[in-house]
Design an enzyme around this catalytic site. Structure first.
Site, PDB file in Angstrom:
ATOM      1  N   SER A 102      -2.901  -0.922  14.962  1.00 39.71           N
ATOM      2  CA  SER A 102      -3.830   0.441  15.232  1.00 39.71           C
ATOM      3  C   SER A 102      -4.112   0.389  16.679  1.00 39.71           C
ATOM      4  O   SER A 102      -4.324  -0.618  17.458  1.00 39.71           O
ATOM      5  CB  SER A 102      -4.863   0.471  14.296  1.00 39.71           C
ATOM      6  OG  SER A 102      -5.937   1.190  14.711  1.00 39.71           O
TER       7      SER A 102
ATOM      8  N   ALA B  29      -8.448  -7.825  13.812  1.00 33.31           N
ATOM      9  CA  ALA B  29      -7.276  -7.986  12.930  1.00 33.31           C
ATOM     10  C   ALA B  29      -5.927  -7.264  13.577  1.00 33.31           C
ATOM     11  O   ALA B  29      -5.018  -7.707  13.464  1.00 33.31           O
ATOM     12  CB  ALA B  29      -7.356  -7.822  11.406  1.00 33.31           C
TER      13      ALA B  29
ATOM     14  N   ASN C 168       1.642  -2.300   5.475  1.00 36.98           N
ATOM     15  CA  ASN C 168       1.082  -1.117   5.614  1.00 36.98           C
ATOM     16  C   ASN C 168      -0.568  -1.303   5.327  1.00 36.98           C
ATOM     17  O   ASN C 168      -1.365  -0.591   6.154  1.00 36.98           O
ATOM     18  CB  ASN C 168       1.852   0.068   5.346  1.00 36.98           C
ATOM     19  CG  ASN C 168       0.743   1.322   4.831  1.00 36.98           C
ATOM     20  OD1 ASN C 168       0.581   1.795   5.889  1.00 36.98           O
ATOM     21  ND2 ASN C 168       0.394   1.469   3.591  1.00 36.98           N
TER      22      ASN C 168
ATOM     23  N   GLY D 195       0.905  -1.158   0.124  1.00 34.68           N
ATOM     24  CA  GLY D 195       0.106  -0.001  -0.162  1.00 34.68           C
ATOM     25  C   GLY D 195       0.941   1.352  -0.124  1.00 34.68           C
ATOM     26  O   GLY D 195       0.329   2.225   0.675  1.00 34.68           O
ATOM     27  N   GLY D 196       1.989   1.214  -0.767  1.00 35.30           N
ATOM     28  CA  GLY D 196       2.860   2.309  -0.622  1.00 35.30           C
ATOM     29  C   GLY D 196       2.791   3.620  -1.479  1.00 35.30           C
ATOM     30  O   GLY D 196       3.417   4.280  -1.702  1.00 35.30           O
ATOM     31  N   GLY D 197       1.462   3.655  -2.342  1.00 36.65           N
ATOM     32  CA  GLY D 197       1.178   4.634  -3.098  1.00 36.65           C
ATOM     33  C   GLY D 197       0.212   5.708  -2.729  1.00 36.65           C
ATOM     34  O   GLY D 197      -0.273   6.508  -3.363  1.00 36.65           O
ATOM     35  N   SER D 198      -0.325   5.654  -1.442  1.00 32.17           N
ATOM     36  CA  SER D 198      -1.089   6.411  -1.055  1.00 32.17           C
ATOM     37  C   SER D 198      -1.160   6.556   0.380  1.00 32.17           C
ATOM     38  O   SER D 198      -0.971   5.559   0.882  1.00 32.17           O
ATOM     39  CB  SER D 198      -2.869   6.113  -1.588  1.00 32.17           C
ATOM     40  OG  SER D 198      -3.189   4.897  -0.807  1.00 32.17           O
TER      41      SER D 198
ATOM     42  N   ASP E 130      -3.163  -6.917  -5.857  1.00 35.96           N
ATOM     43  CA  ASP E 130      -3.822  -7.222  -4.661  1.00 35.96           C
ATOM     44  C   ASP E 130      -3.484  -8.037  -3.596  1.00 35.96           C
ATOM     45  O   ASP E 130      -2.908  -9.246  -4.109  1.00 35.96           O
ATOM     46  CB  ASP E 130      -5.341  -7.701  -5.043  1.00 35.96           C
ATOM     47  CG  ASP E 130      -6.266  -7.869  -3.897  1.00 35.96           C
ATOM     48  OD1 ASP E 130      -5.910  -7.653  -2.610  1.00 35.96           O
ATOM     49  OD2 ASP E 130      -7.603  -7.722  -4.170  1.00 35.96           O
TER      50      ASP E 130
ATOM     51  N   TYR F 264     -11.963  -5.257  11.692  1.00 37.73           N
ATOM     52  CA  TYR F 264     -10.522  -4.501  11.515  1.00 37.73           C
ATOM     53  C   TYR F 264      -9.924  -4.574  12.990  1.00 37.73           C
ATOM     54  O   TYR F 264      -8.671  -4.613  13.242  1.00 37.73           O
ATOM     55  CB  TYR F 264     -10.905  -3.174  11.196  1.00 37.73           C
ATOM     56  CG  TYR F 264      -9.879  -2.110  11.026  1.00 37.73           C
ATOM     57  CD1 TYR F 264      -9.035  -2.219  10.091  1.00 37.73           C
ATOM     58  CD2 TYR F 264      -9.722  -1.203  12.148  1.00 37.73           C
ATOM     59  CE1 TYR F 264      -7.846  -1.485  10.059  1.00 37.73           C
ATOM     60  CE2 TYR F 264      -8.575  -0.154  12.125  1.00 37.73           C
ATOM     61  CZ  TYR F 264      -7.638  -0.637  11.028  1.00 37.73           C
ATOM     62  OH  TYR F 264      -6.630   0.683  10.900  1.00 37.73           O
TER      63      TYR F 264
END
Length: 254
Positions: free
Chosen positions: A145, A161, A93, A17-20, A66, A158
């Protein structure tokens, strides 16, 4: 930059997920340290990669895919290793904090949410472990989190997890430690990414959360990226099996 971690220069770093959002801040921060960065994401991030090239003079390797497709995730990590050398820093991430209630959950929704929020973390670590083991060193940083620490409602899958990610990190730290591989978790508070601002950050909720924090300013992605740089670097070489909370003092651990 608030600090330079000299040992990160030249490191092979893989980010999910390193693009946003926070992930984009991570890619930016590691490139600024001189690392060779590869990242995977579902959405087209070629424009972001081009902006990073313009800023840092190096283009991160973007692999579209994905992470819930384990074969694709493994292939992306192999592609990163072929381009930059065996992955020495893994940052898991990517996550989906889609709001849902207990009544909303079906077995399919549960499996989908645990697939991105927990299962992918397991198999990413499995994929990088042989290369790290051969090198005798490596750092894995898993994103948890504070949501499960606070007992928040609105996303039980969530929250479950994220509790699992912290437990997973401690277990893997014990298993991989003899090979010189460190595994830690980072637990952000409420970070003001564009997604959060667009979808859930109402003035009332922002004020209530800020009131709960010790530090009276909202977190931004860079606050988390700086902490991750430290966990990835040899500056934290004797830290493993830990969950570092970065939340402005909303929760207290220990």
């Amino acid at each position: 930059m608030t600090a330079t971690f000299h040992d990160l220069s030249g490191r092979s770093v893989f980010i999910t997920g390193g693009g946003s959002g926070i992930g984009a801040a991570l890619t930016d921060a590691f490139l600024a340290q001189g690392a060779q960065v590869a990242f995977i994401g579902r959405s087209d991030a070629s424009g972001f990669a081009a902006r990073m090239q313009a800023k840092h003079g190096r283009t991160p390797l973007f692999v579209q895919g994905d992470i819930t497709d384990t074969d694709r995730l493994r292939a992306a990590i192999a592609e990163a290793a072929a381009a930059h050398g065996p992955v020495s820093v893994l940052i898991s991430n990517a996550a989906n904090d889609m709001r849902h209630s207990l009544e909303d959950l079906t077995p399919a929704i549960w499996d989908d949410l645990l697939g991105i929020n927990l299962r992918a973390y397991v198999f990413a670590a499995q994929a990088v472990a042989p290369g790290m083991r051969a090198a005798g060193t490596g750092s894995i940083v898993n994103f948890s989190s504070i949501s499960y620490m606070m007992g928040n409602t609105g996303y039980p899958a969530y929250a479950a997890a994220n509790g699992g990610i912290t437990a997973l990190s401690r277990s893997l730290a014990r298993e991989l430690g003899p090979d010189g591989i460190r595994v830690n978790a980072v637990a952000p508070g409420w970070v003001m990414t564009q997604k959060q601002l667009d979808q859930w950050a109402t003035p009332e909720d922002l004020a209530a959360h800020l009131d709960r924090q010790c530090l009276k300013r909202h977190l931004v992605p860079r606050d988390i990226a700086d902490a991750v740089l430290f966990l990835a670097s040899d500056s934290s070489r004797m830290m493993t099996g830990q969950c570092m909370v970065v939340d402005g003092g909303a929760v207290h651990t220990g």
